[in-house]
Write an enzyme that holds these catalytic residues in place. Sequence first.
Site, PDB file in Angstrom:
ATOM      1  CG  PHE A 164      -0.237   0.207   2.545  1.00 38.48           C
ATOM      2  CD1 PHE A 164       0.157   1.459   2.985  1.00 38.48           C
ATOM      3  CD2 PHE A 164       0.014  -0.881   3.383  1.00 38.48           C
ATOM      4  CE1 PHE A 164       0.795   1.634   4.204  1.00 38.48           C
ATOM      5  CE2 PHE A 164       0.648  -0.717   4.607  1.00 38.48           C
ATOM      6  CZ  PHE A 164       1.041   0.552   5.020  1.00 38.48           C
ATOM      7  CE  LYS A 188      -3.310  -8.528  -3.739  1.00 32.83           C
ATOM      8  NZ  LYS A 188      -3.817  -7.565  -2.681  1.00 32.83           N
ATOM      9  CD  GLU A 191      -6.028  -5.484   0.684  1.00 30.82           C
ATOM     10  OE1 GLU A 191      -5.900  -5.850   1.872  1.00 30.82           O
ATOM     11  OE2 GLU A 191      -5.167  -5.729  -0.200  1.00 30.82           O
ATOM     12  CB  SER A 241       5.127  -7.256   6.546  1.00 29.18           C
ATOM     13  OG  SER A 241       4.315  -8.398   6.324  1.00 29.18           O
ATOM     14  CB  CYS A 296      10.458  -0.918   2.956  1.00 30.30           C
ATOM     15  SG  CYS A 296      11.067  -0.596   1.295  1.00 30.30           S
ATOM     16  CD  GLU A 395       8.858  -2.767   8.314  1.00 31.10           C
ATOM     17  OE1 GLU A 395       9.267  -2.139   7.331  1.00 31.10           O
ATOM     18  OE2 GLU A 395       8.354  -3.901   8.237  1.00 31.10           O
TER      19      GLU A 395
END
Length: 510
Positions: A164, A188, A191, A241, A296, A395
């Site tokens: 995201f 993909k 969402e 992740s 990240c 994280e």
Amino acid sequence: MTEVADQFTEEQAGKVARITHWIDGKHVEGASERNGPVYNPATGVQSGEVDFASVEEVDAAVQAAKRAFASWRSISLSRRTELFFRIRELVHDHSDDLARLLTLEHGKVFSDAKGEVARGLEVIEFCCGIPELLKGGYSEQASTGIDVYSIRQPLGVVGGITPFNFPAMVPMWMWAPAIACGNAFVLKPSEKDPSASMLTAELLKEAGLPDGVFNVVHGDKVAVDAVLGHPEIAAVSFVGSTPIARYVYETGTKNGKRVQALGGAKNHMIVLPDADIDMAADAAVSAGYGSAGERCMAVSMLVAVGHAADDLVGAIRDRLPKVKVGDGMKPDSEMGPLVTREHRDKVASYIEKGREEGAVVVTDGRETAPDGNGFFLGVTLLDEVTPEMDVYKDEIFGPVLGVTRVDTYDEAVRLANESPYGNGVALFTRDGGVARQFQFDVNVGMVGINVPIPVPVAYYSFGGWKNSLFGDLHVYGPEGIQFYTRGKVVTSRWPDPATSQVDLGFPQTR
């Protein structure tokens, strides 16, 4: 781009827009009767409803890609180059439209969103040189009358599962080299903010990309597992992740796929006593709180060496009240909201957890968050964080910056090397010899010297070490081209038929 224009209109009218799949060159409404909400994080208001794909709908996208691959792989490199120049121009011309979607669905400020599109565009530009990138090797007269040459060929249908936090850039890191190499692609996206991928699909069609070469299916774990288990998908790229990256890698490879799965990070920025403290403080604030820390490659742990600590913490503390937190579409906002209310609450919980564990809360972002229903959290600074604390180990993925104090350079390097993550690390110093030794000593995939976020340019490759990467090839750049192709070696001879004879011995080259 009618569908995207309609979405803008519906949002302005306060309606919830339906976000569909993109299969075989057109919008396809989902038939699974499953969907998920999409929010404007700055207001907390639902702006969209995204269809979730069933296994059958993922298969429809894969079959469209498979049909398209048969002819797309035979398109000449010259024509692919021409097409990628058109893609480059369209993405450039619509960068504001893409950035606006990012801000409205992710929450990052508009200037940051434009920067995201620009960094993705760099990879598209790199792929404009695909004829050079796919050059093989040739050895004449490897043996008497025999020539040997190597080529790289596409894999077929490949997939991408993206996060995201960079809804436009990370997909570009994947689909651009994959398609340039001759593959067909099934994406993909997250969402939580899916609309940038749909606008991208429309731009690719407008550029002239054949139908089926690029497909988008939305969804949750059902769609992810359908991608990972589909027998027609040869390779999968993932960014997310670490627990999910490990799952993607293990599941994908178990199903015979080539997988590159980039996981999480806990990036250290080491500040030595000789560093320019003001420059280091500016860098720490920029890298720690940009995009609300949802990167990240964000700096999440400052390691202050020796007497640098007090001055560094003071300089950062002085800068934090000036950070303007607000709606990303407002020109004066420097940091927007987090992507969802749940994620904001999880990040906020680490502030109290850090206090309970013994960290000093220098600035509490819960106290400075803007009022309203948006998913906002102000900037947080924790001092005297130690390696056994959860705020050090986890994280957090939000605007929470921790400071760990050590006495020596060796202790600082040891902390970075002992971390289970190995994405990025930065060193701030004026000493060139120490900097050179640092890049040799540190066990991390991307290193910055007086650069807080060392994301490589497009003609190098992006990726970390240790639990930040599962697989052996990084994203984009030369390794991206290698990931989306496989090598073939051809040994060729054109002898006089009269010299042909049976020889059961082992082939000789001398």
